[in-house]
Design an enzyme around this catalytic site. Sequence first.
Site, PDB file in Angstrom:
ATOM      1  N   LYS A   1       0.848  -1.183   0.000  1.00  0.00           N
ATOM      2  CA  LYS A   1       0.000   0.000   0.000  1.00  0.00           C
ATOM      3  C   LYS A   1       0.885   1.233   0.000  1.00  0.00           C
ATOM      4  O   LYS A   1       1.726   1.405   0.884  1.00  0.00           O
ATOM      5  CB  LYS A   1      -0.913  -0.002   1.225  1.00  0.00           C
TER       6      LYS A   1
ATOM      7  N   ARG B   1     -10.721   9.976   2.079  1.00  0.00           N
ATOM      8  CA  ARG B   1     -10.536  10.688   3.356  1.00  0.00           C
ATOM      9  C   ARG B   1     -11.626  11.742   3.532  1.00  0.00           C
ATOM     10  O   ARG B   1     -12.054  12.005   4.653  1.00  0.00           O
ATOM     11  CB  ARG B   1      -9.128  11.290   3.436  1.00  0.00           C
TER      12      ARG B   1
ATOM     13  N   LYS C   1      -2.305  -1.471  -3.775  1.00  0.00           N
ATOM     14  CA  LYS C   1      -3.150  -0.284  -3.710  1.00  0.00           C
ATOM     15  C   LYS C   1      -2.313   0.979  -3.767  1.00  0.00           C
ATOM     16  O   LYS C   1      -1.301   1.036  -3.080  1.00  0.00           O
ATOM     17  CB  LYS C   1      -3.928  -0.334  -2.393  1.00  0.00           C
TER      18      LYS C   1
ATOM     19  N   SER D   1     -10.391   5.601  -4.448  1.00  0.00           N
ATOM     20  CA  SER D   1     -11.329   6.711  -4.588  1.00  0.00           C
ATOM     21  C   SER D   1     -10.869   7.756  -5.607  1.00  0.00           C
ATOM     22  O   SER D   1     -11.675   8.278  -6.372  1.00  0.00           O
ATOM     23  CB  SER D   1     -11.541   7.364  -3.228  1.00  0.00           C
TER      24      SER D   1
ATOM     25  N   TYR E   1     -15.294   0.998  -6.794  1.00  0.00           N
ATOM     26  CA  TYR E   1     -16.560   1.692  -6.560  1.00  0.00           C
ATOM     27  C   TYR E   1     -17.485   1.552  -7.769  1.00  0.00           C
ATOM     28  O   TYR E   1     -18.649   1.904  -7.704  1.00  0.00           O
ATOM     29  CB  TYR E   1     -16.286   3.163  -6.231  1.00  0.00           C
TER      30      TYR E   1
HETATM   31  C1  PBG Z   1      -7.362   3.473   5.657  1.00  0.00           C
HETATM   32  C2  PBG Z   1      -7.710   3.261   4.240  1.00  0.00           C
HETATM   33  C3  PBG Z   1      -7.564   4.186   3.199  1.00  0.00           C
HETATM   34  C4  PBG Z   1      -8.156   3.601   2.092  1.00  0.00           C
HETATM   35  C5  PBG Z   1      -8.630   2.350   2.450  1.00  0.00           C
HETATM   36  N1  PBG Z   1      -8.330   2.137   3.786  1.00  0.00           N
HETATM   37  C6  PBG Z   1      -7.010   5.558   3.187  1.00  0.00           C
HETATM   38  C7  PBG Z   1      -5.689   5.867   3.730  1.00  0.00           C
HETATM   39  O1  PBG Z   1      -4.831   5.013   3.873  1.00  0.00           O
HETATM   40  O2  PBG Z   1      -5.502   7.042   4.040  1.00  0.00           O
HETATM   41  C8  PBG Z   1      -8.286   4.283   0.763  1.00  0.00           C
HETATM   42  C9  PBG Z   1      -9.350   3.793  -0.156  1.00  0.00           C
HETATM   43  C10 PBG Z   1      -9.664   4.704  -1.269  1.00  0.00           C
HETATM   44  O3  PBG Z   1      -9.019   5.759  -1.486  1.00  0.00           O
HETATM   45  O4  PBG Z   1     -10.616   4.388  -1.996  1.00  0.00           O
HETATM   46  N2  PBG Z   1      -6.344   2.767   6.213  1.00  0.00           N
END
Ligand code: PBG
Length: 331
Positions: A200, A210, A254, A280, A319
């Site tokens: 990630k 967020r 991711k 997102s 999504y």
């Molecule tokens: C939190 C988390 C995040 C996402 C999934 N779990 C955001 C982050 O790490 O700040 C992002 C998913 C998305 O952007 O669709 N740990």
Amino acid sequence: MFTGKFPTVRMRRNRSDEWNRRLVAENRLSVDDLIWPIFIREEVGEPEEIKSMPGQFRVGLDRLVEHVGPAVELGIPAIALFPVVPGDKKDAMGSEAINPDNIICQAAKKLKRAFPEIGLIGDVALDPYTDHGHDGILCNGYVDNDRSVNILAQQALLLAKAGIDIIAPSDMMDGRVAAIRSALDEEEMIHTRIMSYAAKYASGFYGPFREALGSGKSLKNNKKTYQMDSANAEEALREVAMDLEEGADMVMVKPGLPYLDIIQRVKSRFAVPTFAYQVSGEYAMLMSAIRNEWLDPKIVIGESLLAFKRAGCDGILTYFALDIAKQLRNE
Ligand code: PBG
């Protein structure tokens, strides 16, 4: 005019008819590849559309069954649940994450009862629950790994007990998969699976997520001390190797499209169930062009998802899951 001899092989022959193109298609997107992430909030009533994610909503428990029904009907195998936690329930420790009655535990129980046939994925990380927006606990401004892991393992166990089938740690702490596996096994939750967010990246593409959670506002510094540097690829392979060794059943990369190279390398190196999260920001980019009629959704959504199949993904968190499932059904 060209008068030389043309090659005997003509690549266009296999492209000349629809039936022929279908016959030689190497990859295909199916409903079985889809995971739909959804946002669950405490307020009841009309679901609220997320501004930077048009077409996605914050949904209360009262509308949850109605909201998820179409996904079940379309045959989508699993959904991923994310909580929208009100400000007055957030604190520095993310205590609400280990409240056995929190919104996700309630949602999991409700959904399991209504739809025993769909897989439930629960995110493990503290960011929806902390007032600072970090995924773990802060000590002198630094996210403390081992103290965070301790709470994350408790959070995972609560989720499993509430009916979550797949625990998805998205926190990027070291050693969390092993800690979660042993917490689950100690309570004989041996069938609860772990899909680790193994690689990630500290990405700008999480912005709309967020906003959806209200977890970014107070995030003063970014997540670079635990999420990966987008310059790195070899490091992603080490992360995946470690998570597998610690007991992950499935691994995830991711974001998705900007990291297709990582997905391909992970799949070819480890040959394990591999997932991508089309996050997102990727959704927001496509949707803003679609809403402006600059891109045709009937073409670009499928095209963007097929890229993941080509790269070797077994499934995709997207999504667009509902939209593409409907489109696939009509084809
Ligand atoms: C939190 C988390 C995040 C996402 C999934 N779990 C955001 C982050 O790490 O700040 C992002 C998913 C998305 O952007 O669709 N740990």
